[in-house]
Scaffold this active site. Structure first.
Site, PDB file in Angstrom:
ATOM      1  N   ASP A  34      11.000   1.986  -0.496  1.00 23.06           N
ATOM      2  CA  ASP A  34      11.490   2.416   0.777  1.00 23.06           C
ATOM      3  C   ASP A  34      12.241   1.338   1.428  1.00 23.06           C
ATOM      4  OD1 ASP A  34       9.753   4.948   1.311  1.00 23.06           O
ATOM      5  OD2 ASP A  34       8.157   3.490   0.920  1.00 23.06           O
ATOM      6  N   ASP A 175       5.049  12.092  -1.072  1.00 26.96           N
ATOM      7  CA  ASP A 175       4.765  10.564  -0.592  1.00 26.96           C
ATOM      8  C   ASP A 175       3.867  10.600   0.910  1.00 26.96           C
ATOM      9  OD1 ASP A 175       4.982   7.880  -0.046  1.00 26.96           O
ATOM     10  OD2 ASP A 175       7.001   7.926   0.414  1.00 26.96           O
TER      11      ASP A 175
END
Length: 223
Positions: A34, A175
């Site tokens: 991320d 996710d």
């Protein structure tokens, strides 16, 4: 084949070499990285130098998720690292095709992400242009949020679309609070990649990553 993916942001950053070794031993060789700018999401995470070190492991698949505004800037920042996948958010651009071409110019595969409140129709025109669709099951930014049940409808919509598609179907990645209970909710849906963070993998228990992966893979094999 359905596959477990590690959200490496939530691993123990002070012992990352050991974490990577344990993940590989458990058969988890796909890392979700991320990148957060503090603007698109209210958090900061992962710079290019961190991800560059991960590229030293040939057995790893590096999957960068840009949770940022101005994705062009970040594509040019991370593109030279040649990650396997580079994903941007549909909410951050008026010209997705331009960004898709920009990512491909660096030799990476293209991912397109969308947040829980964004309807599937926003990404539908680009599904035949990308290699991966990242379906956020929480609002991007922080781990530990509640799984958004409404996203199951989107996963079913994508499953229906891809069942009749006449193009190379992209992978679907989910996710956000992915663990045994939420994985079972996706039975009979086309979901390929399940990103694991603090809910299922990097939580403090007596189980090894091997044991956690074996348990979750058994569920994947039966949904």
């Amino acid at each position: 084949m359905k596959q477990l993916v590690a959200s490496i942001m939530t691993a123990d950053q002070l012992n990352l070499k050991d974490e990577l070794s344990d993940l590989l031993e458990a058969g988890i060789n796909w890392l979700h990285c991320d990148v957060m700018d503090g603007v698109f999401v209210n958090n900061l995470a992962m710079g290019p130098y961190q991800i560059e070190r991960l590229k030293g492991y040939d057995e790893l698949t590096i999957d960068i998720h840009l949770a940022t505004v101005n994705p062009e800037h970040y594509i040019d920042m991370f593109g030279p690292l040649k990650p396997d996948y580079l994903t941007f958010h549909i909410e951050t651009t008026d010209n997705p095709t331009h960004l898709i071409e920009r990512i491909r110019s660096y030799g990476s595969k293209v991912g397109l992400a969308f947040s829980p409140e964004t309807p599937t129709k926003e990404i539908e025109p680009y599904l035949d242009q990308v290699d991966l669709v990242l379906v956020m099951t929480v609002n991007p930014g922080f781990s530990g949020q509640k799984f958004n049940e409404s996203v199951l409808n989107k996963l079913q919509e994508l499953t229906n679309i891809f069942n009749t598609a006449d193009y190379q179907v992209p992978l679907i990645e989910v996710d956000g609070n992915i663990y045994d209970v939420t994985i079972k909710k996706m039975e009979n849906m086309k979901v390929d990649l399940f990103v694991l963070g603090t809910s299922a993998l990097f939580n403090k228990t007596n189980q090894t990553y091997n044991e956690k992966a074996d348990y979750l893979n058994n569920i994947l094999n039966n949904i």
